[in-house]
Design a protein around this motif. Structure first.
Motif, PDB file in Angstrom:
ATOM      1  N   ALA A 130       0.827  -1.209   0.000  1.00  0.00           N
ATOM      2  CA  ALA A 130       0.000   0.000   0.000  1.00  0.00           C
ATOM      3  C   ALA A 130       0.862   1.260   0.000  1.00  0.00           C
ATOM      4  O   ALA A 130       0.589   2.214  -0.747  1.00  0.00           O
ATOM      5  CB  ALA A 130      -0.937  -0.002   1.206  1.00  0.00           C
ATOM      6  N   ARG A 131       1.903   1.265   0.811  1.00  0.00           N
ATOM      7  CA  ARG A 131       2.777   2.441   0.877  1.00  0.00           C
ATOM      8  C   ARG A 131       3.560   2.627  -0.424  1.00  0.00           C
ATOM      9  O   ARG A 131       3.726   3.755  -0.895  1.00  0.00           O
ATOM     10  CB  ARG A 131       3.735   2.328   2.058  1.00  0.00           C
ATOM     11  CG  ARG A 131       3.065   2.573   3.390  1.00  0.00           C
ATOM     12  CD  ARG A 131       4.057   2.375   4.542  1.00  0.00           C
ATOM     13  NE  ARG A 131       3.455   2.659   5.812  1.00  0.00           N
ATOM     14  CZ  ARG A 131       3.479   3.845   6.419  1.00  0.00           C
ATOM     15  NH1 ARG A 131       4.096   4.861   5.855  1.00  0.00           N
ATOM     16  NH2 ARG A 131       2.900   4.010   7.583  1.00  0.00           N
ATOM     17  N   THR A 132       4.047   1.533  -0.987  1.00  0.00           N
ATOM     18  CA  THR A 132       4.786   1.626  -2.246  1.00  0.00           C
ATOM     19  C   THR A 132       3.883   2.195  -3.336  1.00  0.00           C
ATOM     20  O   THR A 132       4.274   3.120  -4.064  1.00  0.00           O
ATOM     21  CB  THR A 132       5.340   0.252  -2.664  1.00  0.00           C
ATOM     22  OG1 THR A 132       6.204  -0.243  -1.630  1.00  0.00           O
ATOM     23  CG2 THR A 132       6.113   0.339  -3.966  1.00  0.00           C
ATOM     24  N   CYS A 133       2.684   1.662  -3.439  1.00  0.00           N
ATOM     25  CA  CYS A 133       1.740   2.142  -4.456  1.00  0.00           C
ATOM     26  C   CYS A 133       1.400   3.613  -4.245  1.00  0.00           C
ATOM     27  O   CYS A 133       1.427   4.408  -5.199  1.00  0.00           O
ATOM     28  CB  CYS A 133       0.470   1.301  -4.431  1.00  0.00           C
ATOM     29  SG  CYS A 133       0.703  -0.385  -5.026  1.00  0.00           S
ATOM     30  N   ALA A 134       1.084   3.980  -3.021  1.00  0.00           N
ATOM     31  CA  ALA A 134       0.693   5.364  -2.739  1.00  0.00           C
ATOM     32  C   ALA A 134       1.838   6.335  -3.014  1.00  0.00           C
ATOM     33  O   ALA A 134       1.631   7.406  -3.606  1.00  0.00           O
ATOM     34  CB  ALA A 134       0.223   5.485  -1.291  1.00  0.00           C
TER      35      ALA A 134
END
Length: 116
Positions: A43-47
């Motif tokens: 989630a953090r990588t995508c965001a």
């Protein structure tokens, strides 16, 4: 540049674009995988990548399915597995599925072989 500065600048969209090539994407994912459980790292990588691309005017360059798939593969096999990311993705995804706008906008499960 140290890891904390790299992530901080990337999250704040102040990192110079030349510091965020393919190796920068892998570095970010590895750092998040070291700090967070898999789902949160994804989630953090995508965001972060999506926000950074949008900030640079390249929102259309972000590809959710490729990002999620590569973070999952990175988690399962380590960074050396990404030396030939296109060939690795081709084991799991057909070109048509990766080319679909739906797979760019949101994660789509693979159609050829499951991800680890």
């Amino acid at each position: 540049m140290d890891d904390i500065t790299f992530v901080s600048r990337l999250e704040a969209c102040t990192l110079a674009p030349e510091h965020f090539n393919h190796a920068g994407h892998v570095r970010l994912a590895c750092l998040y995988l070291d700090r967070y459980p898999l789902d949160e790292a994804i989630a953090r990588t995508c965001a972060t990548i999506s926000a950074y691309a949008t900030h640079l005017g390249g929102a259309n360059k972000y590809h959710a399915t490729i990002t999620v798939a590569l973070v999952r593969l990175l988690h399962a096999h380590g960074p050396t597995v990404l030396a030939d990311a296109p060939a690795l993705l081709a084991l799991h995804y057909s070109p048509a599925l990766l080319a679909a706008s739906a797979s760019r906008a949101a994660f789509v499960p693979p159609d050829l072989a499951p991800l680890p």
